[in-house]
Motif scaffolding. Structure first.
Motif, PDB file in Angstrom:
ATOM      1  N   TYR A  49       0.818  -1.213   0.000  1.00  0.00           N
ATOM      2  CA  TYR A  49       0.000   0.000   0.000  1.00  0.00           C
ATOM      3  C   TYR A  49       0.855   1.268   0.000  1.00  0.00           C
ATOM      4  N   TYR A  65      -1.060   6.782   5.230  1.00  0.00           N
ATOM      5  CA  TYR A  65      -0.874   5.447   4.677  1.00  0.00           C
ATOM      6  C   TYR A  65      -2.193   4.693   4.704  1.00  0.00           C
ATOM      7  N   ALA A  66      -2.194   3.575   4.008  1.00  0.00           N
ATOM      8  CA  ALA A  66      -3.363   2.702   3.972  1.00  0.00           C
ATOM      9  C   ALA A  66      -2.911   1.287   4.284  1.00  0.00           C
ATOM     10  N   HIS A  67      -3.833   0.509   4.775  1.00  0.00           N
ATOM     11  CA  HIS A  67      -3.583  -0.919   4.964  1.00  0.00           C
ATOM     12  C   HIS A  67      -4.910  -1.651   4.838  1.00  0.00           C
ATOM     13  N   ALA A  79      -9.560  -0.722   2.169  1.00  0.00           N
ATOM     14  CA  ALA A  79      -8.355  -0.254   2.850  1.00  0.00           C
ATOM     15  C   ALA A  79      -8.721   0.787   3.907  1.00  0.00           C
ATOM     16  N   GLU A  80      -8.063   0.684   5.039  1.00  0.00           N
ATOM     17  CA  GLU A  80      -8.218   1.667   6.105  1.00  0.00           C
ATOM     18  C   GLU A  80      -7.136   2.725   5.942  1.00  0.00           C
ATOM     19  N   LEU A  81      -7.502   3.979   6.119  1.00  0.00           N
ATOM     20  CA  LEU A  81      -6.586   5.095   5.954  1.00  0.00           C
ATOM     21  C   LEU A  81      -6.181   5.669   7.303  1.00  0.00           C
ATOM     22  N   TYR A  99      -4.863  12.898   1.902  1.00  0.00           N
ATOM     23  CA  TYR A  99      -5.914  11.879   1.801  1.00  0.00           C
ATOM     24  C   TYR A  99      -6.357  11.689   0.350  1.00  0.00           C
ATOM     25  N   LEU A 102      -3.697   9.763  -1.502  1.00  0.00           N
ATOM     26  CA  LEU A 102      -3.729   8.378  -1.022  1.00  0.00           C
ATOM     27  C   LEU A 102      -4.883   7.613  -1.660  1.00  0.00           C
ATOM     28  N   MET A 103      -6.057   8.212  -1.678  1.00  0.00           N
ATOM     29  CA  MET A 103      -7.223   7.537  -2.268  1.00  0.00           C
ATOM     30  C   MET A 103      -7.065   7.322  -3.761  1.00  0.00           C
ATOM     31  N   LEU A 106      -4.796   4.379  -4.259  1.00  0.00           N
ATOM     32  CA  LEU A 106      -5.528   3.152  -3.922  1.00  0.00           C
ATOM     33  C   LEU A 106      -6.494   2.770  -5.042  1.00  0.00           C
ATOM     34  N   VAL A 114     -12.702   2.715   0.826  1.00  0.00           N
ATOM     35  CA  VAL A 114     -11.758   3.149   1.844  1.00  0.00           C
ATOM     36  C   VAL A 114     -12.525   3.485   3.120  1.00  0.00           C
TER      37      VAL A 114
END
Length: 191
Positions: A49, A65-67, A79-81, A99, A102-103, A106, A114
């Protein structure tokens, strides 16, 4: 300001930002992780990620970050941010742009939904999620205990891509086309 992927050498600076959150209920951790543990987290997450660093004149001002939201195979497309900002970057729109970048990364990877998990109360984070089109999906009452009280956890969610009937596996972020990644990183931080 510049947005880039985190590297191992960033761990001390990012840990210093995170340290400010340990006494608060923003994170449910009680103790600051060691540099070695924090570095392991950055490396583990970065294997699949985005782990982004916002810097200005070589100094880290924040990171996001995301996971994967949960471990079972069927959760692969969610994915959780997470986002943490230095006080100098707060209230200037940096969190919103971090954000958004990041999105977008993703979405390019194939993530469909998300999630933002926000300890309550946290008005700034709640406003950020709502402003970015997240909807409040639910509340975990008394999800954590910290600083002498029980804390609710608000779940925010946002669809970022269509729900295909046969979704392909997500693409690790480092396997995305470099020019597409660079375009995303630059688009949200042309300052």
């Amino acid at each position: 300001m510049k947005l880039r992927f985190a590297a191992g050498a960033d761990a001390p600076a990012l840990l210093a930002i995170y340290e400010r959150y340990i006494p608060t209920t923003v994170t449910f951790e009680y103790v600051l992780p060691s540099q070695g543990e924090f570095l392991r987290r950055v490396e583990d997450i970065s294997a699949v990620y985005p782990y982004l660093v916002l810097e200005e004149e070589g100094a880290a001002l924040g990171y996001a970050y995301a996971h994967r939201v949960a471990e079972r195979a069927a959760y692969s497309w969610g994915a959780e941010l997470s986002i943490y900002l230095h006080p100098k970057a707060a209230g200037q729109g940096a969190g919103r742009r971090l954000y958004q970048a990041l999105m977008e990364l993703l979405r390019l990877q194939g993530v469909r939904t998300v999630y933002g998990l926000v300890s309550s109360p946290n008005p700034a984070s709640e406003r950020l999620h709502e402003a970015l089109g997240f909807r409040r999906a639910g509340v975990q009452k008394n999800a954590g205990y910290k600083n002498g009280r029980w804390i609710d956890l608000l779940w925010f969610e946002k669809a970022i891509a269509p729900y295909d009937p046969e979704p392909a596996p997500i693409i690790p972020v480092r396997e995305l086309p470099g020019e597409r990644v660079q375009e995303v990183l630059e688009r949200f931080f042309r300052i």
